[in-house]
Design a protein around this motif. Structure first.
Motif, short mmCIF file in Angstrom:
data_model
loop_
_atom_site.label_atom_id
_atom_site.label_comp_id
_atom_site.label_asym_id
_atom_site.label_seq_id
_atom_site.Cartn_x
_atom_site.Cartn_y
_atom_site.Cartn_z
N SER A 77 0.80 -1.22 0.00
CA SER A 77 0.00 0.00 0.00
C SER A 77 0.83 1.26 0.00
O SER A 77 0.27 2.34 -0.08
CB SER A 77 -0.92 0.00 1.23
N LYS A 78 2.13 1.17 0.13
CA LYS A 78 2.97 2.36 0.18
C LYS A 78 3.89 2.42 -1.01
O LYS A 78 4.40 1.38 -1.46
CB LYS A 78 3.80 2.37 1.47
N ALA A 79 4.10 3.64 -1.51
CA ALA A 79 4.98 3.80 -2.66
C ALA A 79 6.40 3.48 -2.27
O ALA A 79 6.86 3.78 -1.17
CB ALA A 79 4.88 5.24 -3.17
N GLY A 80 7.12 2.86 -3.20
CA GLY A 80 8.52 2.53 -2.96
C GLY A 80 8.73 1.20 -2.27
O GLY A 80 9.87 0.83 -2.00
N ILE A 81 7.66 0.47 -1.98
CA ILE A 81 7.77 -0.83 -1.33
C ILE A 81 7.36 -1.91 -2.33
O ILE A 81 6.31 -1.81 -2.97
CB ILE A 81 6.88 -0.91 -0.07
N SER A 82 8.19 -2.91 -2.48
CA SER A 82 7.94 -4.00 -3.43
C SER A 82 7.82 -5.31 -2.67
O SER A 82 8.24 -5.42 -1.51
CB SER A 82 9.06 -4.09 -4.46
N ALA A 83 7.23 -6.34 -3.36
CA ALA A 83 7.01 -7.63 -2.72
C ALA A 83 7.43 -8.74 -3.66
O ALA A 83 7.28 -8.64 -4.88
CB ALA A 83 5.55 -7.78 -2.33
N THR A 138 4.24 -17.73 4.52
CA THR A 138 2.84 -17.77 4.05
C THR A 138 2.49 -19.22 3.73
O THR A 138 3.38 -20.08 3.64
CB THR A 138 2.68 -16.91 2.79
N PRO A 139 1.19 -19.50 3.51
CA PRO A 139 0.82 -20.88 3.11
C PRO A 139 1.49 -21.30 1.81
O PRO A 139 1.75 -22.48 1.59
CB PRO A 139 -0.70 -20.79 2.97
N GLN A 140 1.74 -20.36 0.92
CA GLN A 140 2.35 -20.68 -0.35
C GLN A 140 3.87 -20.84 -0.26
O GLN A 140 4.48 -21.42 -1.14
CB GLN A 140 2.02 -19.59 -1.37
N GLY A 141 4.48 -20.24 0.77
CA GLY A 141 5.95 -20.28 0.88
C GLY A 141 6.47 -19.14 1.75
O GLY A 141 6.29 -19.16 2.98
N LYS A 142 7.04 -18.12 1.10
CA LYS A 142 7.59 -16.99 1.85
C LYS A 142 7.32 -15.70 1.10
O LYS A 142 7.50 -15.62 -0.12
CB LYS A 142 9.11 -17.17 2.03
N LEU A 143 6.90 -14.67 1.88
CA LEU A 143 6.65 -13.34 1.33
C LEU A 143 7.79 -12.43 1.79
O LEU A 143 8.08 -12.32 2.99
CB LEU A 143 5.31 -12.80 1.81
N THR A 144 8.40 -11.75 0.83
CA THR A 144 9.51 -10.83 1.13
C THR A 144 9.14 -9.43 0.67
O THR A 144 8.82 -9.23 -0.51
CB THR A 144 10.80 -11.27 0.42
N LEU A 145 9.11 -8.50 1.62
CA LEU A 145 8.91 -7.09 1.29
C LEU A 145 10.25 -6.37 1.36
O LEU A 145 11.06 -6.63 2.25
CB LEU A 145 7.93 -6.44 2.27
N TYR A 146 10.45 -5.45 0.42
CA TYR A 146 11.73 -4.72 0.40
C TYR A 146 11.49 -3.30 -0.09
O TYR A 146 10.55 -3.02 -0.82
CB TYR A 146 12.76 -5.45 -0.45
#
Length: 453
Positions: A77-83, A138-146
């Motif tokens: 939800s924030k600019a400059g943040i990717s997943a 996560t149920p699917q694996g791993k979520l990485t935010l950067y």
């Protein structure tokens, strides 16, 4: 280099060092704080996205099979943040925002180039220090935010610039304040140096008091008091030589006059004998004067002139009375001695010289007393106190401050050295001697000594 420049240079160097150290510390503290705050935001966002992923009924693979496309269920939800979403084997399932900036992504193999995949893998592995990353299972694996570090560094540099401006302004103000304080401290020192130059030139009377605070004020007061004492000593020394020459000249003139008269035959018969008696008396007086002056000089300069021993105070007072008894009988004076409160009966001093000091003090009282002299000895606060008082006219008030100075004598005094010798002896014994007048009249001289223990 002048002291004022040395102080300012030292303060400037210290100020620069403090600002540099503060700048480095603030740089790393701000950076750590901003990175920590950013990681907290990423953690909160990753928890929110993980919750959304858990609500998905079908896995991403089956949904992709039905729809023919692959989508990131929740985008940051924030600019400059990717997943980046990876499966349990570590393979990248989806990225948001996608390289094509599409909300709904094509299959990863078609949407992500090999170069982007390598960059994403470096971010996932934590090897790329240009990004701040947070991982969440996560149920699917791993979520990485950067998010990129450049944004953090921009904020940190903006804050640091403002702080440096504040520090620079405060440092300049402190430096100007140090100049003011330095001038305030140095000016009294410069004036104090000028006053010490007067002391060096023996212009003691020209020394003025320098008003200053703290330790400088204490030193200035000490210098002023020292100059006054040196001026007084210089005056006393000149007066000493004048009085000494006068006291020596008077008997010498009498001896020389009578000797010449006898030689030239001016005196005849009984006058010759009278002249010889005067010569003998004046010679004895001259000898006594020279002896007292020599003793006084030794007391002031020689360390081994004293023989330290334990003295019984009662025996000392008894011997003093016995020595002066013929003079007391001749003048019809009664001497009263009281030692009832003398608990510590001994002190350490040179017996012969302390006896001479007592004889000088008591004989001075005999000279001015009318009928009675009182010697009172007691122990007070561990010290032995001896008071010698008389019923005479007392000591003139203008003479009291100088009574123990050399060649200072009262109306019926002799050489003016007796009490000066007594003071020198008492002080060499570690004691104090004081003079005053009793309320009912008469002089009072008190001697205080430390007890022998």
């Amino acid at each position: 280099m002048k002291l004022v420049h040395q102080i300012n240079l030292a303060f400037g160097i210290a100020l620069v060092l403090v600002l540099v150290v503060a700048g480095f510390v603030l740089h790393y503290v701000l950076l750590d704080h901003l990175i920590g705050a950013q990681k907290e935001d990423l953690k909160a966002m990753s928890v929110e996205m993980t919750t959304s992923l858990k609500m998905e009924i079908l896995p991403l693979e089956s949904r992709a099979a039905k729809q023919g496309t692959m989508a990131m269920p929740v985008t940051p939800s924030k600019a400059g943040i990717s997943a980046i979403l990876t499966d349990k084997t570590g393979s990248i399932i989806a990225m948001s925002p996608s390289p094509l900036e599409m909300k709904r992504m094509q299959p990863l193999a078609a949407a992500v180039s090999s170069t982007e995949a390598k960059s994403a893998q470096k971010i996932l592995d934590g090897f790329d220090k240009n990004y701040i990353t947070v991982d969440q299972l996560t149920p699917q694996g791993k979520l990485t935010l950067y998010t990129p570090m450049s944004k953090i560094r921009m904020i940190e540099q903006a804050l640091l610039k403002r702080l440096l401006i504040i520090f620079g302004t405060a440092g300049l103000a402190m430096f100007l304040f140090s100049l003011f304080i330095t001038r305030k401290l140095i000016r009294p020192l410069i004036r104090l140096r000028d006053e010490l130059a007067k002391v060096k030139e023996r212009r003691f009377a020209d020394v003025t008091f320098i008003k200053a605070g703290g330790e400088i004020g204490s030193v200035a007061a000490s210098v002023y008091d020292m100059a006054k004492e040196l001026n007084r000593f210089n005056h006393v020394q000149k007066q000493f030589f004048q009085n000494a020459s006068h006291e020596l000249k008077t008997p010498l003139m009498s001896i020389s006059g009578y000797a010449e008269g006898i030689r030239d035959g001016v005196f005849e018969g009984d006058n010759v004998r009278k002249g010889l008696d005067i010569i003998m008396n004046e010679s004895a007086r001259l000898k006594k004067l020279v002896t007292e002056m020599t003793l006084l000089a030794k007391l002031d300069s020689e360390e081994d002139v004293f023989k330290d021993e334990e003295i019984c105070v009662r025996e000392l007072l008894t011997e003093t009375v016995e020595r002066l008894n013929p003079l007391l009988v001749k003048k019809g004076i009664i001497l009263h001695t009281e030692c009832g409160k003398l608990h510590a009966g001994t002190l350490r001093a040179d017996r012969d010289k302390l006896l001479q000091a007592m004889l000088n003090v008591v004989s001075n009282a005999v000279r001015y007393a009318r009928q009675h002299i009182y010697i009172h000895a007691e122990t007070r606060d561990g010290r032995i106190v001896i008071r010698v008082s008389d019923d005479g006219p007392g000591i003139p008030e203008d003479l009291l401050p100088y009574l123990f100075h050399r060649f200072v004598k009262g109306k019926d005094g002799e050489s003016g050295l007796g009490l000066a010798i007594s003071r020198a002896i008492v002080e060499r014994c570690g004691g104090l001697i004081r003079a005053g007048n009793a309320r009912g009249g008469g002089a009072v001289i008190s001697l205080q000594f430390p007890g022998a223990g």
